[in-house]
Enzyme design. Structure first.
Site, mmCIF file in Angstrom:
data_model
loop_
_atom_site.group_PDB
_atom_site.id
_atom_site.type_symbol
_atom_site.label_atom_id
_atom_site.label_comp_id
_atom_site.label_asym_id
_atom_site.label_seq_id
_atom_site.Cartn_x
_atom_site.Cartn_y
_atom_site.Cartn_z
ATOM 1 N N ASP A 132 0.785 -1.225 0.000
ATOM 2 C CA ASP A 132 0.000 0.000 0.000
ATOM 3 C C ASP A 132 0.827 1.291 0.000
ATOM 4 O O ASP A 132 0.317 2.340 0.355
ATOM 5 C CB ASP A 132 -0.930 -0.006 1.231
ATOM 6 C CG ASP A 132 -2.032 1.033 1.141
ATOM 7 O OD1 ASP A 132 -2.427 1.387 0.027
ATOM 8 O OD2 ASP A 132 -2.478 1.498 2.203
ATOM 9 N N CYS A 189 -27.289 -5.824 -3.148
ATOM 10 C CA CYS A 189 -26.989 -5.182 -1.858
ATOM 11 C C CYS A 189 -26.349 -3.811 -2.081
ATOM 12 O O CYS A 189 -25.473 -3.654 -2.925
ATOM 13 C CB CYS A 189 -26.048 -6.065 -1.040
ATOM 14 S SG CYS A 189 -25.559 -5.352 0.554
#
Length: 370
Positions: A132, A189
């Site tokens: 990251d 969803c």
């Protein structure tokens, strides 16, 4: 290389990784386009490094042309607490679950380095590890490897792990057997979209970082726009809402790494204590924590917003003291918090005595805004 792939899976399990998948390193035009559009629309906010590294970030082969395989790994950090329950206590600050102990960059990278060193020896191949911090689009690469899929909140979701896991990557020149890519299982969803306090998702699978509380409290270096302050409630570092409501979390596995388990003193730290932090105390409290990277001034900026939202007028003396802080960022948010905590007449009296001596334009604007 099938035996080598099996070996790296066994080593990964021994290191505590919950899942490992492998992808071929290849050009990905769709990911490149999405990144280009994201930056062109300004949705990266003040994260200028994303625009600066766009070309390399858009294709792992531009980052490392010799790479052939990407080993994508998941390390669970499933919380023992209900992240949303903490929002009910306005007297305490809420720090994102991932930041309640050691910095995951250090934890994951240490494990990746050991795996990569083993792989380099076994395959006589070059390796590079990523957690990251490099211009590598890890989530699309993880989806191509089959580790999970990018949900409507743009984070990675796994049918086996839910949403609570970190991603680590090892790129290598070794040719390894690739796994099948994962497909989308979000269906109809939209829980993650609907719960977002600041409506940071313009559409499913799209994020506008400029409206995201995680971005605002962690990455944003200036004054947080007034329209988002009350919506932040008592969130002082990050936001877990869109992750916490994902129904796939019913399959989440418990975190095995002790360094990622929540510290007791950070689960619900009283705002009163946090407001008292000077730079030395801030560094001491968050030593080894990802929170430390924001610096004391930005962190206190966030705490002051939470204090203003708390409705607790007994915090007003501490907040008022911070209107004399050396940092204009802190002074400005202290003024805003006082507008929320003090009766109008008391605030007006304080403004009349404080405004003439204020030299920073942004702080003066806060005094004059109410």
């Amino acid at each position: 290389m099938a035996g080598l792939a099996l070996g790296i899976r066994e080593k990964a399990a021994a290191e505590g990784f919950a899942a490992i998948r492998i992808a071929r390193v290849a050009d990905d035009p769709l990911t490149a386009k999405r990144l280009r559009d994201f930056i062109a629309d300004g949705r990266h906010g003040g994260m200028g490094w994303m625009a600066e590294t766009e070309e390399r970030r858009s294709n792992p082969l531009r980052l490392w042309p010799e790479a052939r395989s990407a080993i994508m790994l998941a390390l669970s950090y499933t919380p023992d607490i209900d992240p949303l329950e903490r929002l009910k206590d306005p007297s305490a600050g809420v720090i994102s679950v991932y930041a309640l102990n050691r910095d995951y960059h250090d934890v994951v990278k240490g494990k990746l380095k050991r795996l990569a060193q083993w792989l380099a020896r076994q395959a006589a191949a070059e390796v590079k590890v990523f957690v990251d911090t490099a211009p590598l689009m890890e989530k699309p690469l993880a989806q191509r490897a089959g580790l999970g899929w990018q949900g409507k909140h743009t984070n990675l979701v796994s049918r086996e792990l839910g949403s609570w896991f970190f991603i680590g990557a090892i790129l290598t020149t070794a040719e390894l057997v690739a796994d099948e890519a994962e497909t989308d299982h979000c269906g109809s969803c939209r829980a993650c979209l609907d719960i977002c306090p600041t409506k940071a998702f313009p559409a499913p699978y799209e994020l506008d970082a400029r409206r995201c509380i995680s971005y605002l409290t962690i990455e944003h270096q200036g004054h947080i726009p007034r329209q988002f302050r009350k919506l932040m409630a008592n969130r002082i570092y990050g936001c877990d809402d869109c992750l916490a409501v994902c129904p796939w979390n019913k399959y989440a596995v418990a975190a095995r790494e002790a360094k990622l388990k929540a510290r007791d003193d950070l689960q619900a730290p009283p705002l009163r204590q946090l407001l008292a932090l000077d730079d030395a105390a801030f560094r001491n409290l968050f030593a080894g924590s990802p929170v430390k990277r924001t610096g004391r001034d930005r962190f206190i900026r966030n705490v002051l917003i939470a204090a203003g939202n708390s409705g607790d007028r007994t915090l007003a003396p501490q907040v008022q003291a911070l209107t004399r802080d050396p940092s204009p960022l802190v002074r400005a948010m202290a003024v805003w918090a006082l507008t929320q905590l003090l009766p109008a007449a008391a605030f007006a009296d304080l403004r009349n005595t404080s405004l003439p001596g204020e030299t920073d334009a942004s702080v003066r604007q806060e005094w004059e805004a109410e």
